[in-house]
Design a protein around this motif. Structure first.
Motif, PDB file in Angstrom:
ATOM      1  N   SER A 115      16.011  27.829  22.796  1.00  0.00           N
ATOM      2  CA  SER A 115      15.034  28.406  21.877  1.00  0.00           C
ATOM      3  C   SER A 115      13.732  27.601  21.936  1.00  0.00           C
ATOM      4  CB  SER A 115      15.591  28.447  20.450  1.00  0.00           C
ATOM      5  OG  SER A 115      15.854  27.141  19.978  1.00  0.00           O
ATOM      6  N   ILE A 116      12.679  28.225  21.452  1.00  0.00           N
ATOM      7  CA  ILE A 116      11.363  27.591  21.493  1.00  0.00           C
ATOM      8  C   ILE A 116      10.919  27.264  20.080  1.00  0.00           C
ATOM      9  CG2 ILE A 116       8.940  27.956  22.081  1.00  0.00           C
ATOM     10  CD1 ILE A 116       9.958  29.694  24.424  1.00  0.00           C
ATOM     11  N   LEU A 117      10.479  26.030  19.895  1.00  0.00           N
ATOM     12  CA  LEU A 117       9.987  25.568  18.602  1.00  0.00           C
ATOM     13  C   LEU A 117       8.467  25.473  18.639  1.00  0.00           C
ATOM     14  CD1 LEU A 117      12.406  22.590  17.853  1.00  0.00           C
ATOM     15  CD2 LEU A 117      12.627  24.957  17.106  1.00  0.00           C
ATOM     16  N   ASP A 118       7.835  25.986  17.589  1.00  0.00           N
ATOM     17  CA  ASP A 118       6.411  25.750  17.397  1.00  0.00           C
ATOM     18  C   ASP A 118       6.294  24.421  16.676  1.00  0.00           C
ATOM     19  OD1 ASP A 118       4.926  28.201  18.277  1.00  0.00           O
ATOM     20  OD2 ASP A 118       6.383  29.132  16.924  1.00  0.00           O
ATOM     21  N   GLU A 157      13.596  13.340  15.718  1.00  0.00           N
ATOM     22  CA  GLU A 157      13.076  14.019  16.921  1.00  0.00           C
ATOM     23  C   GLU A 157      14.232  14.595  17.741  1.00  0.00           C
ATOM     24  OE1 GLU A 157       9.782  14.460  20.043  1.00  0.00           O
ATOM     25  OE2 GLU A 157       9.639  13.872  17.943  1.00  0.00           O
ATOM     26  N   LEU A 158      15.248  13.786  17.946  1.00  0.00           N
ATOM     27  CA  LEU A 158      16.401  14.240  18.731  1.00  0.00           C
ATOM     28  C   LEU A 158      17.113  15.399  18.044  1.00  0.00           C
ATOM     29  CD1 LEU A 158      17.727  10.721  19.749  1.00  0.00           C
ATOM     30  CD2 LEU A 158      16.508  12.341  21.224  1.00  0.00           C
ATOM     31  N   ASP A 159      17.307  15.299  16.735  1.00  0.00           N
ATOM     32  CA  ASP A 159      17.969  16.372  15.989  1.00  0.00           C
ATOM     33  C   ASP A 159      17.134  17.651  16.017  1.00  0.00           C
ATOM     34  OD1 ASP A 159      20.064  14.677  15.406  1.00  0.00           O
ATOM     35  OD2 ASP A 159      19.433  14.308  13.326  1.00  0.00           O
ATOM     36  N   MET A 160      15.828  17.512  15.876  1.00  0.00           N
ATOM     37  CA  MET A 160      14.945  18.681  15.869  1.00  0.00           C
ATOM     38  C   MET A 160      15.064  19.456  17.182  1.00  0.00           C
ATOM     39  SD  MET A 160      10.779  18.821  15.365  1.00  0.00           S
ATOM     40  CE  MET A 160      10.590  17.384  16.398  1.00  0.00           C
ATOM     41  N   LEU A 161      15.167  18.736  18.292  1.00  0.00           N
ATOM     42  CA  LEU A 161      15.196  19.372  19.609  1.00  0.00           C
ATOM     43  C   LEU A 161      16.612  19.550  20.158  1.00  0.00           C
ATOM     44  CD1 LEU A 161      12.117  17.535  21.128  1.00  0.00           C
ATOM     45  CD2 LEU A 161      12.231  19.921  20.364  1.00  0.00           C
ATOM     46  N   HIS A 174       8.158  20.525  27.076  1.00  0.00           N
ATOM     47  CA  HIS A 174       7.097  21.413  26.591  1.00  0.00           C
ATOM     48  C   HIS A 174       7.154  22.728  27.344  1.00  0.00           C
ATOM     49  CE1 HIS A 174       4.502  19.079  23.792  1.00  0.00           C
ATOM     50  NE2 HIS A 174       5.252  18.105  24.275  1.00  0.00           N
ATOM     51  N   VAL A 175       6.906  23.814  26.635  1.00  0.00           N
ATOM     52  CA  VAL A 175       6.968  25.151  27.219  1.00  0.00           C
ATOM     53  C   VAL A 175       5.722  25.446  28.044  1.00  0.00           C
ATOM     54  CG1 VAL A 175       7.084  27.619  26.669  1.00  0.00           C
ATOM     55  CG2 VAL A 175       8.467  25.979  25.376  1.00  0.00           C
ATOM     56  N   ARG A 197       4.328  24.058  21.949  1.00  0.00           N
ATOM     57  CA  ARG A 197       5.653  24.677  21.882  1.00  0.00           C
ATOM     58  C   ARG A 197       6.611  23.833  22.703  1.00  0.00           C
ATOM     59  NH1 ARG A 197       5.882  30.585  23.372  1.00  0.00           N
ATOM     60  NH2 ARG A 197       5.026  29.813  25.319  1.00  0.00           N
ATOM     61  N   MET A 198       7.750  23.506  22.079  1.00  0.00           N
ATOM     62  CA  MET A 198       8.743  22.669  22.748  1.00  0.00           C
ATOM     63  C   MET A 198      10.052  23.425  22.881  1.00  0.00           C
ATOM     64  SD  MET A 198       7.919  18.865  21.264  1.00  0.00           S
ATOM     65  CE  MET A 198       8.749  18.038  22.616  1.00  0.00           C
ATOM     66  N   ARG A 199      10.800  23.083  23.916  1.00  0.00           N
ATOM     67  CA  ARG A 199      12.063  23.757  24.202  1.00  0.00           C
ATOM     68  C   ARG A 199      13.222  22.982  23.577  1.00  0.00           C
ATOM     69  NH1 ARG A 199      11.015  24.745  28.842  1.00  0.00           N
ATOM     70  NH2 ARG A 199      10.486  26.923  28.634  1.00  0.00           N
TER      71      ARG A 199
END
Length: 185
Positions: free
Chosen positions: A110-113, A58-62, A78-79, A103-105
């Motif tokens: 950048s924004i991740l779906d 989770e930490l690496d993804m974000l 969250h966006v 969508r997360m920041r």
């Protein structure tokens, strides 16, 4: 004799208690290792909507360090505020979220779906924490959008060619006819 038997019984009970405590500690360590090493993003959120725990994926993804993520409100990452508010309200009502889009920041802006699968651990009706699995589907969404755009362009080209162009599926049903077909008939 009786005191010896009583003492022996106490020693056995103490040994059994220590063994049970060691098995419990070992089991908790195994679950903690599984949580931390999972390839899927995992996090827990408390009843106050604060992140209690997050795994490495989770930490690496974000892109955040543990100190930047854990202990903060989940909504901060969250966006779309209405989306996370709806998700949290549903979780507080005891609903299970399956493949819920959000969508997360990322830390870099950048924004991740993502798709979120989440439920709440309740203990006698008391909200303990959520159990959230977060899947990054950003590339998949980009690929789908690129495919839709490519299909749109191909249709535009096909409609403007001076030839009859059509597509028939395996059941011999027309799936596409260009504009020239309309002029032909």
């Amino acid at each position: 004799g009786r005191q010896f038997a009583f003492g022996l019984q106490r020693l056995r009970a103490e040994a059994e208690r220590r063994e049970a405590a060691e098995r419990l500690r070992s089991s908790e360590q195994e679950l903690s290792d599984l949580f931390e090493s999972a390839a899927i993003g995992l996090h827990w959120v408390g009843a106050d909507d604060i992140i209690l725990r997050a795994n490495r994926a989770e930490l690496d993804m974000l892109g955040y360090d543990r100190e930047e993520y854990v202990g903060r409100p989940i909504a901060a990452f969250h966006v779309d505020r209405p989306v996370i508010e709806d998700m949290l309200a549903r979780l507080h009502r005891g609903e299970v979220l399956r493949d819920h889009p959000a969508r997360m920041r990322h830390k870099d802006g950048s924004i991740l779906d993502v798709l979120v699968h989440s439920s709440v651990l309740f203990d006698n009706g008391r909200f303990v924490h959520t159990r959230c699995f977060t899947y990054d589907v950003t590339e998949r969404k980009r690929s789908e959008a690129a495919l839709v755009e490519s299909e749109r362009r191909m249709r535009l080209v096909a409609h403007n060619l001076p030839a009859l162009i059509g597509y028939v599926d395996r059941e011999h049903r027309y799936r596409f006819l260009n504009a020239r077909y309309g002029e032909w008939f």
